[in-house]
Scaffold this motif. Structure first.
Motif, mmCIF file in Angstrom:
data_model
loop_
_atom_site.group_PDB
_atom_site.id
_atom_site.type_symbol
_atom_site.label_atom_id
_atom_site.label_comp_id
_atom_site.label_asym_id
_atom_site.label_seq_id
_atom_site.Cartn_x
_atom_site.Cartn_y
_atom_site.Cartn_z
ATOM 1 N N UNK A 9 0.743 31.226 79.422
ATOM 2 C CA UNK A 9 -0.318 32.003 80.070
ATOM 3 C C UNK A 9 -0.518 31.548 81.517
ATOM 4 N N UNK A 10 -0.568 30.234 81.734
ATOM 5 C CA UNK A 10 -0.717 29.718 83.090
ATOM 6 C C UNK A 10 0.470 30.117 83.969
ATOM 7 N N UNK A 11 1.659 30.036 83.391
ATOM 8 C CA UNK A 11 2.856 30.415 84.154
ATOM 9 C C UNK A 11 2.807 31.876 84.559
ATOM 10 N N UNK A 12 2.427 32.754 83.632
ATOM 11 C CA UNK A 12 2.349 34.183 83.942
ATOM 12 C C UNK A 12 1.334 34.447 85.048
ATOM 13 N N UNK A 13 0.205 33.753 85.007
ATOM 14 C CA UNK A 13 -0.813 33.941 86.047
ATOM 15 C C UNK A 13 -0.300 33.487 87.409
ATOM 16 N N UNK A 42 -1.274 22.449 87.759
ATOM 17 C CA UNK A 42 -1.541 23.103 86.475
ATOM 18 C C UNK A 42 -0.978 22.322 85.296
ATOM 19 N N UNK A 43 -0.210 21.282 85.572
ATOM 20 C CA UNK A 43 0.394 20.481 84.510
ATOM 21 C C UNK A 43 1.672 21.059 83.949
ATOM 22 N N UNK A 44 2.206 22.102 84.596
ATOM 23 C CA UNK A 44 3.363 22.798 84.027
ATOM 24 C C UNK A 44 4.670 22.031 84.194
ATOM 25 N N UNK A 45 4.704 21.076 85.104
ATOM 26 C CA UNK A 45 5.925 20.306 85.281
ATOM 27 C C UNK A 45 5.936 19.038 84.437
ATOM 28 N N UNK A 46 4.885 18.842 83.656
ATOM 29 C CA UNK A 46 4.818 17.681 82.769
ATOM 30 C C UNK A 46 4.878 18.090 81.304
ATOM 31 N N UNK A 47 5.261 19.333 81.033
ATOM 32 C CA UNK A 47 5.169 19.838 79.658
ATOM 33 C C UNK A 47 6.190 19.239 78.705
ATOM 34 N N UNK A 59 8.746 22.484 73.639
ATOM 35 C CA UNK A 59 10.132 22.736 73.241
ATOM 36 C C UNK A 59 10.978 23.310 74.367
ATOM 37 N N UNK A 60 12.292 23.288 74.133
ATOM 38 C CA UNK A 60 13.224 23.929 75.062
ATOM 39 C C UNK A 60 12.928 25.421 75.184
ATOM 40 N N UNK A 61 12.522 26.047 74.094
ATOM 41 C CA UNK A 61 12.191 27.473 74.134
ATOM 42 C C UNK A 61 11.049 27.751 75.107
ATOM 43 N N UNK A 62 10.034 26.895 75.091
ATOM 44 C CA UNK A 62 8.911 27.085 76.004
ATOM 45 C C UNK A 62 9.336 26.844 77.445
ATOM 46 N N UNK A 63 10.110 25.787 77.681
ATOM 47 C CA UNK A 63 10.565 25.501 79.045
ATOM 48 C C UNK A 63 11.404 26.656 79.578
ATOM 49 N N UNK A 64 12.304 27.194 78.760
ATOM 50 C CA UNK A 64 13.146 28.309 79.201
ATOM 51 C C UNK A 64 12.304 29.525 79.562
ATOM 52 N N UNK A 65 11.258 29.781 78.788
ATOM 53 C CA UNK A 65 10.408 30.929 79.088
ATOM 54 C C UNK A 65 9.571 30.685 80.348
ATOM 55 N N UNK A 66 9.129 29.465 80.555
ATOM 56 C CA UNK A 66 8.435 29.134 81.807
ATOM 57 C C UNK A 66 9.346 29.410 83.005
#
Length: 389
Positions: A9-13, A42-47, A59-66
């Motif tokens: 959600x944060x990435x999409x925004x 936003x903390x997205x690079x520490x996920x 997961x890798x799935x989440x990182x790929x979608x980000x």
């Protein structure tokens, strides 16, 4: 703690905001420093920091979608963190407890990794000349790197180097501001213009022994290091493809004029235009589906790592890389076919989609991905165990 749903959600925004200024950044070659800072904040690079060190451990799935969402908005912003996430994975596997404590804490505080891996003028991409030489209780690092995406905007630069001239490859974890480190913004590609993928010059940089970790041993047994890295490249290309389709559709709805023979009031109602969009959408959806399957295969291998699960992940990622390459080039090229003459105006910047697609898809030849798939289909042979598969 940020979970997968919140991360997406944060990435999409953020991606929506980044998309609105992507053409200007490309035209004026404005590096996305502020945008990278927003991702860090936003903390997205520490996920992918492990739970054992207080991280979300996504997961890798989440990182790929980000990465895909970011690349659909601006593939330069999608590409810059690719090596960051790859070297977080390297640290997870190869770092000592003390180094993990230090660097994972920095990542959670918003710090970023770059990379200094490839070198220009060598025999091939895996030919490395940069060396670590003994000096007192530590090492000194000397060499010159190119295609160092992310280094200019990083806090730490993982450097791939040999121990002495012929020793095994290791990673030297070097602070961006360390004495002897020079990062040069000399990247001049016609696409991906704002990744700052230029040079890193290392002139007798002092590296403490605890900041040097093995690299070559990653490939002594089953691993997902290579498939994860390639998965994120596939996500970038999938994002480029989706971004091109989205902008082309907006242009056709709002600006294109219909061809007289179509007998319609809107270009968006021309049956040939609609059919062309359908063909492109088919290619993009297929690539996105293969990307999701590849990410799931990497996650499965991470959960139960064997030679077979690692090989299956490599095959799935090879298919995704080949499909996303085709989708990105097709969508970015056919954009002009459906949008018409007006779309060629230089001030619109629509050509950036093709330039970005053509530049990034050169990163690893798609033909070799297809070759590996063919070898599996014919003889059941898994891809070789290295960092590009």
């Amino acid at each position: 703690m940020i979970g997968s749903d919140k991360a997406l959600r944060l990435t999409a925004e953020l991606a929506a905001a980044f998309a609105s200024t992507a053409a200007r950044r490309d035209a004026e070659r404005i590096l996305p420093a502020a945008e990278l800072d927003r991702l860090s904040e936003a903390g997205l690079l520490a996920i992918t920091v492990p739970a054992s060190h207080g991280g979300p451990d996504l997961s890798a799935s989440t990182v790929a979608e980000v990465i895909r969402l970011l690349a659909a908005a601006d593939p330069n912003i999608g590409q810059i963190p690719q090596s960051h996430f790859v070297y977080v994975r390297n640290l997870r596997r190869q770092g000592t407890p003390a180094l993990k404590d230090r660097l994972f804490a920095e990542l959670l505080a918003g710090k970023r990794f770059g990379n200094a891996q490839s070198e220009a003028g060598t025999k091939h991409v895996r030919d490395i000349r940069t060396t670590l030489r003994p000096h007192g209780s530590g090492w000194t690092l000397t060499g010159r790197k190119f295609y160092a995406t992310g280094a200019l905007l990083a806090d730490w630069i993982p450097v791939l180097a040999h121990l002495d001239v012929d020793g095994p490859l290791h990673v030297a974890w070097v602070e961006r501001t360390a004495a002897g480190v020079e990062v040069i913004d000399d990247w001049n590609g016609f696409g991906q213009r704002t990744t700052a993928s230029g040079s890193v010059v290392l002139n007798e940089v002092a590296v403490p022994a605890e900041f040097v970790t093995p690299y070559q041993v990653i490939f002594d047994g089953p691993q997902t290091y290579g498939s994860f890295a390639q998965l994120l490249h596939a996500a970038i290309d999938a994002g480029i493809a989706r971004g091109a389709v989205t902008e082309a559709a907006t242009f056709v709805r709002e600006k294109s004029r219909p061809y007289p023979d179509a007998g319609v009031d809107r270009a968006a109602d021309d049956p040939l235009v609609v059919h062309a969009f359908g063909e492109v959408e088919l290619a993009v959806r297929a690539a996105e589906a293969l990307l999701r399957e590849a990410a799931a295969a990497v996650d499965r291998a991470d959960a139960a790592l064997t030679a077979r699960s690692a090989g299956e992940a490599s095959l799935a990622v090879a298919a995704a890389r080949a499909a996303t390459t085709n989708a990105a080039l097709t969508a970015a090229g056919r954009l002009f076919e459906v949008a018409g003459t007006r779309s060629a105006a230089a001030n619109l910047g629509l050509d950036r989609h093709w330039r970005n697609a053509r530049t990034h898809t050169l990163h690893d030849p798609a033909a070799w991905k297809v070759q590996r798939l063919g070898q599996w289909a014919v003889d059941g042979v898994y891809p070789p165990n290295h960092g590009q598969l």
